[in-house]
Write a protein that holds these residues in place. Structure first.
Motif, PDB file in Angstrom:
ATOM      1  N   UNK A 197      12.462 -10.224 -44.972  1.00 26.50           N
ATOM      2  CA  UNK A 197      13.644 -10.008 -45.807  1.00 26.50           C
ATOM      3  C   UNK A 197      14.910 -10.326 -45.012  1.00 26.50           C
ATOM      4  N   UNK A 198      15.644 -11.327 -45.437  1.00 20.31           N
ATOM      5  CA  UNK A 198      16.867 -11.725 -44.733  1.00 20.31           C
ATOM      6  C   UNK A 198      17.846 -10.558 -44.693  1.00 20.31           C
ATOM      7  N   UNK A 199      18.362 -10.277 -43.501  1.00 19.92           N
ATOM      8  CA  UNK A 199      19.404  -9.270 -43.351  1.00 19.92           C
ATOM      9  C   UNK A 199      18.915  -7.847 -43.240  1.00 19.92           C
ATOM     10  N   UNK A 200      17.672  -7.567 -43.591  1.00 19.51           N
ATOM     11  CA  UNK A 200      17.176  -6.201 -43.540  1.00 19.51           C
ATOM     12  C   UNK A 200      16.608  -5.903 -42.156  1.00 19.51           C
ATOM     13  N   UNK A 201      17.136  -4.848 -41.546  1.00 21.03           N
ATOM     14  CA  UNK A 201      16.808  -4.544 -40.164  1.00 21.03           C
ATOM     15  C   UNK A 201      15.562  -3.671 -40.056  1.00 21.03           C
ATOM     16  N   UNK A 202      15.077  -3.558 -38.819  1.00 15.98           N
ATOM     17  CA  UNK A 202      13.934  -2.699 -38.539  1.00 15.98           C
ATOM     18  C   UNK A 202      14.198  -1.297 -39.077  1.00 15.98           C
ATOM     19  N   UNK A 203      15.398  -0.787 -38.846  1.00 13.71           N
ATOM     20  CA  UNK A 203      15.737   0.565 -39.295  1.00 13.71           C
ATOM     21  C   UNK A 203      15.672   0.686 -40.813  1.00 13.71           C
ATOM     22  N   UNK A 204      16.034  -0.373 -41.529  1.00 12.12           N
ATOM     23  CA  UNK A 204      15.970  -0.344 -42.992  1.00 12.12           C
ATOM     24  C   UNK A 204      14.524  -0.202 -43.468  1.00 12.12           C
ATOM     25  N   UNK A 205      13.618  -0.897 -42.794  1.00 10.73           N
ATOM     26  CA  UNK A 205      12.203  -0.845 -43.165  1.00 10.73           C
ATOM     27  C   UNK A 205      11.598   0.495 -42.751  1.00 10.73           C
ATOM     28  N   UNK A 206      11.899   0.935 -41.530  1.00 10.32           N
ATOM     29  CA  UNK A 206      11.340   2.187 -41.015  1.00 10.32           C
ATOM     30  C   UNK A 206      11.781   3.386 -41.840  1.00 10.32           C
ATOM     31  N   UNK A 207      12.962   3.323 -42.429  1.00  2.49           N
ATOM     32  CA  UNK A 207      13.459   4.439 -43.244  1.00  2.49           C
ATOM     33  C   UNK A 207      12.705   4.571 -44.559  1.00  2.49           C
ATOM     34  N   UNK A 208      11.967   3.525 -44.934  1.00  7.18           N
ATOM     35  CA  UNK A 208      11.310   3.508 -46.244  1.00  7.18           C
ATOM     36  C   UNK A 208       9.787   3.482 -46.175  1.00  7.18           C
ATOM     37  N   UNK A 209       9.234   3.258 -44.985  1.00  5.89           N
ATOM     38  CA  UNK A 209       7.785   3.176 -44.841  1.00  5.89           C
ATOM     39  C   UNK A 209       7.320   4.074 -43.693  1.00  5.89           C
ATOM     40  N   UNK A 210       6.121   4.630 -43.794  1.00  7.81           N
ATOM     41  CA  UNK A 210       5.641   5.588 -42.786  1.00  7.81           C
ATOM     42  C   UNK A 210       5.084   4.915 -41.536  1.00  7.81           C
ATOM     43  N   UNK A 211       5.885   4.094 -40.895  1.00  7.00           N
ATOM     44  CA  UNK A 211       5.458   3.442 -39.653  1.00  7.00           C
ATOM     45  C   UNK A 211       6.678   3.024 -38.854  1.00  7.00           C
ATOM     46  N   UNK A 212       6.509   2.927 -37.552  1.00  8.88           N
ATOM     47  CA  UNK A 212       7.541   2.394 -36.665  1.00  8.88           C
ATOM     48  C   UNK A 212       7.109   1.049 -36.083  1.00  8.88           C
ATOM     49  N   UNK A 213       5.873   0.638 -36.380  1.00  8.32           N
ATOM     50  CA  UNK A 213       5.365  -0.648 -35.899  1.00  8.32           C
ATOM     51  C   UNK A 213       5.779  -1.731 -36.893  1.00  8.32           C
ATOM     52  N   UNK A 214       6.903  -2.361 -36.603  1.00  6.25           N
ATOM     53  CA  UNK A 214       7.523  -3.275 -37.572  1.00  6.25           C
ATOM     54  C   UNK A 214       7.950  -4.561 -36.867  1.00  6.25           C
ATOM     55  N   UNK A 215       7.640  -5.671 -37.500  1.00  3.93           N
ATOM     56  CA  UNK A 215       8.091  -6.986 -37.041  1.00  3.93           C
ATOM     57  C   UNK A 215       9.077  -7.527 -38.064  1.00  3.93           C
TER      58      UNK A 215
END
Length: 271
Positions: A98-116
């Protein structure tokens, strides 16, 4: 699931528009994934056919997967994350394009910190893409390797060590194909203005861009400026044109402004 991700493990693809479908076709062509679940509310005929042929599950029941690839539009992050959450288990790696969406944006919405966080580009549709990627500190080496394999199915992958560089990657290679297409469009228009039939000017411009790109690929060890010098005879026609392109307000200045604008917009999309 284990931390040592099987290279033929399980994946959930959330969103199968142009880029998501390109990734899916890349995985299929390389027989890369053992189990694939696809979530796409409006599946194209092409997607339905591929899933049927390969035995991929389309809009079926959710269960934790080794990897989740989030390939919805940036503005659909909320709904995409809701669809992705049931596929995320304790050792799942999430790859977001997702263009512009940061790791923190994804981590805040999904139950994981393992994010690429990754940014491919449209030549991925023919297996000639280039993807810039960043892995969160919580992403294990095995998870990163699996994400790399998933992304490499549609072209080369370049990893960066600073997430802030992904906005610049987006501005250069993510948006870059459009710059090249527009250059070909402008070159063709200039040729028509110089007296060529419009259709001929278009063919000449397109073939020139295609050929120059292939020459760069085959001579990857040669710098851009050296390739340019090989075409440019002192006092010749190319030199006359380059005097215009190399002017203070010429192509270099335009590209700096264009890339800066794209990078700025990538940052705004995170809001």
């Amino acid at each position: 699931m284990t931390d040592a991700v099987d290279p033929k493990g399980s994946v959930a693809l959330i969103g199968a528009g142009n880029m998501g479908l390109a990734l899916l076709e890349g995985w299929a062509s390389q027989n890369l994934i053992g189990c694939v679940s696809v979530i796409e509310p409006q599946p194209s005929r092409r997607l339905q056919t591929l899933c049927a042929e390969r035995g991929y599950e389309l809009n079926g029941a959710a269960a934790p997967r080794d990897a989740v690839v989030l390939a919805v539009k940036p503005q659909a992050l909320e709904s995409g994350a809701l669809a992705a959450a049931p596929f995320v288990g304790p050792t799942t790696v999430v790859a977001s394009i997702l263009a512009g969406k940061r790791i923190a944006d994804i981590a805040a919405r999904l139950p994981t910190q393992a994010i690429v966080r990754a940014m491919p580009n449209t030549p991925a549709a023919i297996g000639r893409g280039i993807t810039g990627a960043f892995a969160s500190p919580a992403t294990s080496a095995a998870q990163r390797a699996f994400a790399d394999a998933l992304l490499r199915a549609v072209g080369a992958v370049e990893w960066v060590d600073d997430e802030s560089l992904i906005d610049a990657v987006t501005a250069v290679s993510g948006s870059g194909p459009a710059y090249v297409f527009y250059f070909a469009e402008c070159l063709a228009a200039a040729g028509a203005e110089a007296g060529l039939p419009a259709a001929l000017a278009t063919r000449l411009a397109r073939a020139t861009v295609e050929g120059a790109g292939e020459l760069m690929r085959r001579q990857a060890e040669t710098s851009h400026d050296e390739l340019r010098r090989r075409v440019t005879s002192p006092g010749g026609t190319t030199a006359a044109a380059l005097e215009v392109l190399e002017a203070p307000d010429g192509l270099a200045a335009l590209m700096r402004r264009a890339v800066a604008a794209a990078k700025r917009r990538a940052g705004e999309l995170s809001g």
